[in-house]
Design a protein around this motif. Sequence first.
Motif, PDB file in Angstrom:
ATOM      1  N   ALA A 146       0.859  -1.194   0.000  1.00  0.00           N
ATOM      2  CA  ALA A 146       0.000   0.000   0.000  1.00  0.00           C
ATOM      3  C   ALA A 146       0.890   1.238   0.000  1.00  0.00           C
ATOM      4  CB  ALA A 146      -0.917   0.001   1.218  1.00  0.00           C
ATOM      5  N   SER A 147       0.517   2.208  -0.815  1.00  0.00           N
ATOM      6  CA  SER A 147       1.286   3.455  -0.900  1.00  0.00           C
ATOM      7  C   SER A 147       0.475   4.605  -0.324  1.00  0.00           C
ATOM      8  CB  SER A 147       1.646   3.767  -2.356  1.00  0.00           C
ATOM      9  OG  SER A 147       2.481   2.776  -2.889  1.00  0.00           O
ATOM     10  N   PRO A 148       1.013   5.328   0.668  1.00  0.00           N
ATOM     11  CA  PRO A 148       0.315   6.505   1.213  1.00  0.00           C
ATOM     12  C   PRO A 148       0.253   7.636   0.193  1.00  0.00           C
ATOM     13  CG  PRO A 148       2.019   5.705   2.711  1.00  0.00           C
ATOM     14  CD  PRO A 148       2.241   5.035   1.412  1.00  0.00           C
ATOM     15  N   CYS A 149      -0.595   8.604   0.450  1.00  0.00           N
ATOM     16  CA  CYS A 149      -0.730   9.770  -0.418  1.00  0.00           C
ATOM     17  C   CYS A 149       0.261  10.856  -0.008  1.00  0.00           C
ATOM     18  CB  CYS A 149      -2.151  10.341  -0.335  1.00  0.00           C
ATOM     19  SG  CYS A 149      -3.429   9.140  -0.710  1.00  0.00           S
ATOM     20  N   LEU A 205      -2.898   8.644   6.266  1.00  0.00           N
ATOM     21  CA  LEU A 205      -2.378   7.344   6.708  1.00  0.00           C
ATOM     22  C   LEU A 205      -2.560   7.172   8.207  1.00  0.00           C
ATOM     23  CD1 LEU A 205      -0.845   4.764   5.953  1.00  0.00           C
ATOM     24  CD2 LEU A 205       1.275   6.000   6.451  1.00  0.00           C
ATOM     25  N   PRO A 206      -3.428   6.249   8.645  1.00  0.00           N
ATOM     26  CA  PRO A 206      -3.626   6.025  10.087  1.00  0.00           C
ATOM     27  C   PRO A 206      -2.405   5.367  10.727  1.00  0.00           C
ATOM     28  CG  PRO A 206      -5.459   5.161   8.769  1.00  0.00           C
ATOM     29  CD  PRO A 206      -4.335   5.438   7.839  1.00  0.00           C
ATOM     30  N   GLU A 207      -2.461   5.255  12.046  1.00  0.00           N
ATOM     31  CA  GLU A 207      -1.373   4.618  12.788  1.00  0.00           C
ATOM     32  C   GLU A 207      -1.362   3.093  12.584  1.00  0.00           C
ATOM     33  OE1 GLU A 207       0.946   6.091  14.717  1.00  0.00           O
ATOM     34  OE2 GLU A 207       0.194   8.089  14.219  1.00  0.00           O
ATOM     35  N   VAL A 208      -2.518   2.511  12.281  1.00  0.00           N
ATOM     36  CA  VAL A 208      -2.646   1.057  12.152  1.00  0.00           C
ATOM     37  C   VAL A 208      -3.436   0.738  10.884  1.00  0.00           C
ATOM     38  CG1 VAL A 208      -3.520  -1.075  13.183  1.00  0.00           C
ATOM     39  CG2 VAL A 208      -2.572   0.726  14.645  1.00  0.00           C
ATOM     40  N   ALA A 212      -2.875   6.075  -1.785  1.00  0.00           N
ATOM     41  CA  ALA A 212      -2.570   6.449  -3.164  1.00  0.00           C
ATOM     42  C   ALA A 212      -2.644   5.243  -4.103  1.00  0.00           C
ATOM     43  CB  ALA A 212      -1.187   7.082  -3.238  1.00  0.00           C
ATOM     44  N   GLU A 213      -2.202   4.075  -3.631  1.00  0.00           N
ATOM     45  CA  GLU A 213      -2.147   2.909  -4.504  1.00  0.00           C
ATOM     46  C   GLU A 213      -2.187   1.644  -3.657  1.00  0.00           C
ATOM     47  OE1 GLU A 213      -1.858   1.151  -8.393  1.00  0.00           O
ATOM     48  OE2 GLU A 213      -2.270   3.189  -7.686  1.00  0.00           O
ATOM     49  N   LEU A 214      -2.823   0.592  -4.196  1.00  0.00           N
ATOM     50  CA  LEU A 214      -2.848  -0.723  -3.573  1.00  0.00           C
ATOM     51  C   LEU A 214      -2.422  -1.732  -4.631  1.00  0.00           C
ATOM     52  CD1 LEU A 214      -3.453  -2.411  -1.071  1.00  0.00           C
ATOM     53  CD2 LEU A 214      -5.801  -2.663  -1.888  1.00  0.00           C
ATOM     54  N   ALA A 215      -1.275  -2.374  -4.429  1.00  0.00           N
ATOM     55  CA  ALA A 215      -0.739  -3.363  -5.376  1.00  0.00           C
ATOM     56  C   ALA A 215      -0.756  -4.743  -4.734  1.00  0.00           C
ATOM     57  CB  ALA A 215       0.688  -2.992  -5.776  1.00  0.00           C
ATOM     58  N   VAL A 216      -1.222  -5.732  -5.488  1.00  0.00           N
ATOM     59  CA  VAL A 216      -1.273  -7.121  -5.026  1.00  0.00           C
ATOM     60  C   VAL A 216      -0.429  -7.944  -6.002  1.00  0.00           C
ATOM     61  CG1 VAL A 216      -2.748  -9.090  -4.505  1.00  0.00           C
ATOM     62  CG2 VAL A 216      -3.570  -6.756  -4.080  1.00  0.00           C
ATOM     63  N   PHE A 217       0.636  -8.574  -5.509  1.00  0.00           N
ATOM     64  CA  PHE A 217       1.572  -9.284  -6.373  1.00  0.00           C
ATOM     65  C   PHE A 217       1.367 -10.794  -6.287  1.00  0.00           C
ATOM     66  CE2 PHE A 217       3.650  -5.240  -5.474  1.00  0.00           C
ATOM     67  CZ  PHE A 217       4.005  -4.839  -6.760  1.00  0.00           C
ATOM     68  N   ALA A 218       1.298 -11.394  -7.486  1.00  0.00           N
ATOM     69  CA  ALA A 218       1.235 -12.852  -7.630  1.00  0.00           C
ATOM     70  C   ALA A 218       2.230 -13.236  -8.705  1.00  0.00           C
ATOM     71  CB  ALA A 218      -0.176 -13.316  -7.988  1.00  0.00           C
ATOM     72  N   GLN A 219       3.241 -14.011  -8.324  1.00  0.00           N
ATOM     73  CA  GLN A 219       4.311 -14.407  -9.228  1.00  0.00           C
ATOM     74  C   GLN A 219       4.958 -13.189  -9.895  1.00  0.00           C
ATOM     75  OE1 GLN A 219       2.667 -17.323 -11.921  1.00  0.00           O
ATOM     76  NE2 GLN A 219       2.507 -18.900 -10.316  1.00  0.00           N
ATOM     77  N   GLU A 231       6.619   6.469   1.997  1.00  0.00           N
ATOM     78  CA  GLU A 231       7.296   5.194   1.771  1.00  0.00           C
ATOM     79  C   GLU A 231       6.275   4.056   1.740  1.00  0.00           C
ATOM     80  OE1 GLU A 231      10.736   2.465   3.930  1.00  0.00           O
ATOM     81  OE2 GLU A 231      10.354   4.532   4.566  1.00  0.00           O
ATOM     82  N   PRO A 232       6.327   3.168   0.744  1.00  0.00           N
ATOM     83  CA  PRO A 232       5.330   2.099   0.633  1.00  0.00           C
ATOM     84  C   PRO A 232       5.300   1.201   1.876  1.00  0.00           C
ATOM     85  CG  PRO A 232       6.626   2.271  -1.376  1.00  0.00           C
ATOM     86  CD  PRO A 232       7.300   3.146  -0.359  1.00  0.00           C
ATOM     87  N   ILE A 233       4.130   0.649   2.125  1.00  0.00           N
ATOM     88  CA  ILE A 233       3.929  -0.255   3.258  1.00  0.00           C
ATOM     89  C   ILE A 233       3.785  -1.674   2.700  1.00  0.00           C
ATOM     90  CG2 ILE A 233       2.354  -0.891   5.104  1.00  0.00           C
ATOM     91  CD1 ILE A 233       1.532   2.088   5.189  1.00  0.00           C
ATOM     92  N   ARG A 234       4.651  -2.543   3.130  1.00  0.00           N
ATOM     93  CA  ARG A 234       4.593  -3.937   2.665  1.00  0.00           C
ATOM     94  C   ARG A 234       4.032  -4.782   3.807  1.00  0.00           C
ATOM     95  NH1 ARG A 234       7.187  -6.542  -1.554  1.00  0.00           N
ATOM     96  NH2 ARG A 234       7.343  -8.813  -1.363  1.00  0.00           N
ATOM     97  N   PHE A 235       2.860  -5.341   3.581  1.00  0.00           N
ATOM     98  CA  PHE A 235       2.236  -6.189   4.594  1.00  0.00           C
ATOM     99  C   PHE A 235       2.979  -7.533   4.649  1.00  0.00           C
ATOM    100  CE2 PHE A 235      -1.208  -3.279   3.607  1.00  0.00           C
ATOM    101  CZ  PHE A 235      -1.665  -2.953   4.870  1.00  0.00           C
TER     102      PHE A 235
END
Length: 548
Positions: A29-32, A46-49, A114-121, A80-84
Amino acid sequence: HSALASTPDVVKWVQVDLGRSVAIDAVVASPCDEVYGGHPGPGFGLPEVLELWLATAAEGPWQTVSVWRRDQALRQHGDEPIRFAFDRARTARYVRVRAPKLWQRTGDYCFALAELAVFAQGRDVARGRPVTALDSIEAGVRWGKERLVDGVRPWSDAMAKRAELEAAWQRLGGELESAAERAGRSAATARLQFVEAELAALPPKSVVYAAAREFAADGAFTPPPEGRPRVVHRLERGEVSEPRELSVPGGVAALRHAPARFELAADADEGARRIALARWIAHPDNPLTWRSIVNRVWQHHFGRGLASTPNDFGRMGEPPSHPALLDHLARRFRDHGGSLKALHREIVLSATYRQSSAHVAANAEVDAGNRYLWRGHRRRLEAEALRDAILAASGELDLTMGGPGFRLFGFEDDHSPRYRYDEVDLDDAATHRRSIYRFVVRSVPDPWMTTFDCADPSICTAVRSETTTPLQALALFNDRFVLRAAEHLAQRAEAEAPDDPIGRAVWLAWQRAPDPDERARLQVHAGAHGLAAVGRVLLNSNEFLHVD
């Protein structure tokens, strides 16, 4: 961008439908980076959690697979992007990001990404897929659900490289630092933390409005050079391009109680000039100062001054009705050290102040306006005093002195500020303070106070008007503030005198006991409508509304 909320404890969420179940390797997830109008940023919204939920069907069940917290890692940049993080690939069709507590914008709260990316392979399978949310602000090219999966994010490879270089710089600096330098830095850090804790423990700063000669320049508003007063010239016919002789500090030459030109050193600063002016105004032989304050105190007690134009003692004003009395009181006030307490005492103990307001037809034929005070001047409580008296009778008045003011309106700080007097919580103890501490909006005055001739805050009002209109009766009988105060008055009377609540209510409102006829009428009214209705009657009575 979620819809705005008035409190932070509102759960918001946004989700993307991948179209089919896939094995998900990572979610980023990318913050604005939105920064405008004084709102904090970057990392806007961007919240704290943040919580990552996955599901294989739209109706669930949902599984929480990762929780990100802002304090988990040092973030060099808010965008900075957030990687779950999760330990293995997870199969899901629906990916939801949930914010259990919202981010504070200014006076409201929201959640934005700003953006939500979901990666598969290695491929972003969320790009261009349908997005749904609990709620969303749709604002063209700026905000919208489709913007969440358009591949545009504020973070770049160059910014990531910078973060790596900064980390390397910090590592090299630590390697080059000696043991003594490291110990000194640790001591300085500990000292800084101690001082910050001490500062945080201090009470809030008080706001002081005062004149200053040392301040930061703001456009044409600049401090005087070297802290000295500016040189001022008389302008011919007020034209700035036609300066004439130098203007020096002084008073009004037409008043001869003291020299009009002040005796000051050539380099006298602003403080010395102000002191000279204050001494000239308060000179014992200056009659205007002493007459003016005495006249205003008289106006306070009688509703009208001996001179009915307190801002104008000149030829354009009305002459005093009792000039000898005005001069006598002015001399007494001056010779007793300017004691307002002594002046108040002398006025209220006089036979003139204590006389009855009863009507005498013969006197009214000669002086219908009571200009020569042949009877007590009956007058209505001012708007502020009326509000305070209602609160005092109901037992809700807060007599705390000083401190910040309070609002009698709901306020929304938008492009056009909104003031709603019908939104105030009447049971909020903060609104039970004396009216002198209320915030006044010059452009949108309080309608209830205005109905009772409260002064227009946009202009100087030396003498208030006193009108009698149907709106006043309606406001005093139907306004929710008065109705709530009547309920509190009834509750107070029952608590303080359970054997005679009507008598106690009358005493609280009128400062006297009811006569037999009044008591009988009020008992009948209470039996039919309740004790709160009796309080409503008492607060609407002329005896409560007027100063006799």
